[in-house]
Design a protein around this motif. Structure first.
Motif, PDB file in Angstrom:
ATOM      1  N   ALA A   1      49.972  43.626  25.298  1.00 55.19           N
ATOM      2  CA  ALA A   1      49.200  43.580  26.536  1.00 55.19           C
ATOM      3  C   ALA A   1      47.945  42.734  26.353  1.00 55.19           C
ATOM      4  O   ALA A   1      47.423  42.612  25.235  1.00 55.19           O
ATOM      5  N   PRO A   2      47.433  42.143  27.418  1.00 56.13           N
ATOM      6  CA  PRO A   2      46.130  41.474  27.325  1.00 56.13           C
ATOM      7  C   PRO A   2      45.039  42.474  26.951  1.00 56.13           C
ATOM      8  O   PRO A   2      45.032  43.609  27.437  1.00 56.13           O
ATOM      9  N   VAL A   3      44.140  42.041  26.090  1.00 56.06           N
ATOM     10  CA  VAL A   3      43.034  42.886  25.646  1.00 56.06           C
ATOM     11  C   VAL A   3      41.731  42.274  26.138  1.00 56.06           C
ATOM     12  O   VAL A   3      41.477  41.085  25.931  1.00 56.06           O
ATOM     13  N   PHE A   4      40.918  43.096  26.760  1.00 57.18           N
ATOM     14  CA  PHE A   4      39.653  42.630  27.326  1.00 57.18           C
ATOM     15  C   PHE A   4      38.707  42.142  26.237  1.00 57.18           C
ATOM     16  O   PHE A   4      38.556  42.758  25.191  1.00 57.18           O
ATOM     17  N   LEU A   5      38.060  40.992  26.497  1.00 54.66           N
ATOM     18  CA  LEU A   5      37.069  40.449  25.582  1.00 54.66           C
ATOM     19  C   LEU A   5      35.675  40.414  26.193  1.00 54.66           C
ATOM     20  O   LEU A   5      34.695  40.838  25.579  1.00 54.66           O
ATOM     21  N   MET A   6      35.582  39.879  27.400  1.00 58.02           N
ATOM     22  CA  MET A   6      34.261  39.557  27.929  1.00 58.02           C
ATOM     23  C   MET A   6      34.327  39.471  29.446  1.00 58.02           C
ATOM     24  O   MET A   6      35.313  39.003  30.008  1.00 58.02           O
ATOM     25  N   ILE A   7      33.282  39.909  30.088  1.00 58.82           N
ATOM     26  CA  ILE A   7      33.145  39.711  31.520  1.00 58.82           C
ATOM     27  C   ILE A   7      31.798  39.068  31.787  1.00 58.82           C
ATOM     28  O   ILE A   7      30.791  39.458  31.202  1.00 58.82           O
ATOM     29  N   LEU A   8      31.800  38.062  32.630  1.00 59.22           N
ATOM     30  CA  LEU A   8      30.563  37.390  33.029  1.00 59.22           C
ATOM     31  C   LEU A   8      30.468  37.457  34.535  1.00 59.22           C
ATOM     32  O   LEU A   8      31.407  37.138  35.252  1.00 59.22           O
ATOM     33  N   LEU A   9      29.304  37.893  34.985  1.00 61.72           N
ATOM     34  CA  LEU A   9      29.095  38.037  36.413  1.00 61.72           C
ATOM     35  C   LEU A   9      28.130  36.989  36.924  1.00 61.72           C
ATOM     36  O   LEU A   9      27.220  36.563  36.201  1.00 61.72           O
ATOM     37  N   LYS A  10      28.315  36.626  38.162  1.00 59.16           N
ATOM     38  CA  LYS A  10      27.377  35.725  38.819  1.00 59.16           C
ATOM     39  C   LYS A  10      25.995  36.361  38.727  1.00 59.16           C
ATOM     40  O   LYS A  10      25.828  37.545  38.968  1.00 59.16           O
ATOM     41  N   GLY A  11      25.038  35.567  38.299  1.00 59.84           N
ATOM     42  CA  GLY A  11      23.712  36.131  38.098  1.00 59.84           C
ATOM     43  C   GLY A  11      23.388  36.318  36.636  1.00 59.84           C
ATOM     44  O   GLY A  11      22.251  36.620  36.283  1.00 59.84           O
ATOM     45  N   GLY A  12      24.391  36.148  35.781  1.00 63.07           N
ATOM     46  CA  GLY A  12      24.103  36.077  34.357  1.00 63.07           C
ATOM     47  C   GLY A  12      24.437  37.287  33.523  1.00 63.07           C
ATOM     48  O   GLY A  12      24.336  37.256  32.311  1.00 63.07           O
ATOM     49  N   GLU A  13      24.838  38.387  34.142  1.00 60.85           N
ATOM     50  CA  GLU A  13      25.115  39.561  33.333  1.00 60.85           C
ATOM     51  C   GLU A  13      26.391  39.334  32.514  1.00 60.85           C
ATOM     52  O   GLU A  13      27.363  38.782  32.998  1.00 60.85           O
ATOM     53  N   GLN A  14      26.351  39.775  31.254  1.00 63.44           N
ATOM     54  CA  GLN A  14      27.507  39.652  30.373  1.00 63.44           C
ATOM     55  C   GLN A  14      27.795  40.979  29.719  1.00 63.44           C
ATOM     56  O   GLN A  14      26.885  41.712  29.361  1.00 63.44           O
TER      57      GLN A  14
END
Lengths: 113, 113
Positions: B41-54
């Motif tokens: 299965a795909p494994v989550f690495l990173m999420i980036l949101l508009k506005g700069g939150e990581q």
């Protein structure tokens, strides 16, 4: 660590038959998804489910498909009258909100013969 | 309209660095990065949101350029375990698409000893 579980891991069905793929999302998650991945290709969105109703669906998710949350823990994908081109890996995923990380289950490999 | 990833494939020796890019023709709200190993299965690495939150993996970093509608994933000091296919998933509808992710075609990363 909590995880999304899917059953069965592999399903073989004859063309025209109905199949139900089952998923148990992470218990405190509120958003549920089905994705599919045809062998060697990218992951494709099918449907998202929130508050006991479909919140968004793709053009792939036609009348042949339906989803249900029959109780407080299971989330199912039903495919009516399966076609050869429905053969794919189907992934269930869940997330706490719509903008937090989605956790994927190990998938159900559906083979239509 | 799926996001476009580049390069399509990368071959590295252990310890080398890599950058994977994900570009969109539509205004991005968030970019999610996943790694998938063959048959898993795909494994989550990173999420980036508009506005700069990581939010994400401690050994992997990423950037999100809102003007260019592009995200880059930085893999430094690569390890054998980094091998796999990396997908970016994008969300466009201002956070109202209930987590629907549209995935790119994937970048195959191979790390050799």
């Amino acid at each position: 660590e909590p995880e999304v579980t899917q059953t069965p891991s592999h399903q073989v069905t004859q063309m025209g038959q109905e199949v139900i793929l089952r998923c148990v999302p992470i218990s405190n998650h509120l958003y549920f998804y089905w994705y599919r991945q045809i062998l060697g290709q990218k992951v494709e969105f099918l449907v998202s489910f929130y508050n006991n109703e479909i919140s968004e669906k793709s053009e792939i998710f036609d009348d042949q498909f339906s989803v249900e949350r029959p109780d407080g823990s299971n989330f199912t994908l039903k495919i009516r009258s399966t076609k050869l081109e429905d053969s794919a890996m189907y992934f269930c995923a869940s997330s706490w909100t719509g903008v937090t990380e989605a956790f994927f289950g190990q998938g159900t490999r559906l083979t239509v013969v | 309209q799926q996001p476009v990833q580049s390069p399509q494939a990368v071959i590295l020796r252990e310890g080398e660095d890599a950058v994977i890019n994900c570009s969109s023709s539509k205004a991005l709200y968030s970019v999610h990065w996943y790694r998938q190993k063959h048959g898993e299965a795909p494994v989550f690495l990173m999420i980036l949101l508009k506005g700069g939150e990581q939010k994400g993996h401690e050994k992997i970093s990423a950037s999100f350029n809102e003007k260019k509608q592009q995200s880059s994933l930085y893999l430094t000091a690569s390890q054998l375990s980094y091998s796999g296919t990396y997908f970016c998933g994008t969300e466009w509808n201002g956070g109202t698409s209930y987590g629907k992710l549209t995935f790119g075609q994937g970048t195959i990363l191979t790390v050799h000893p």
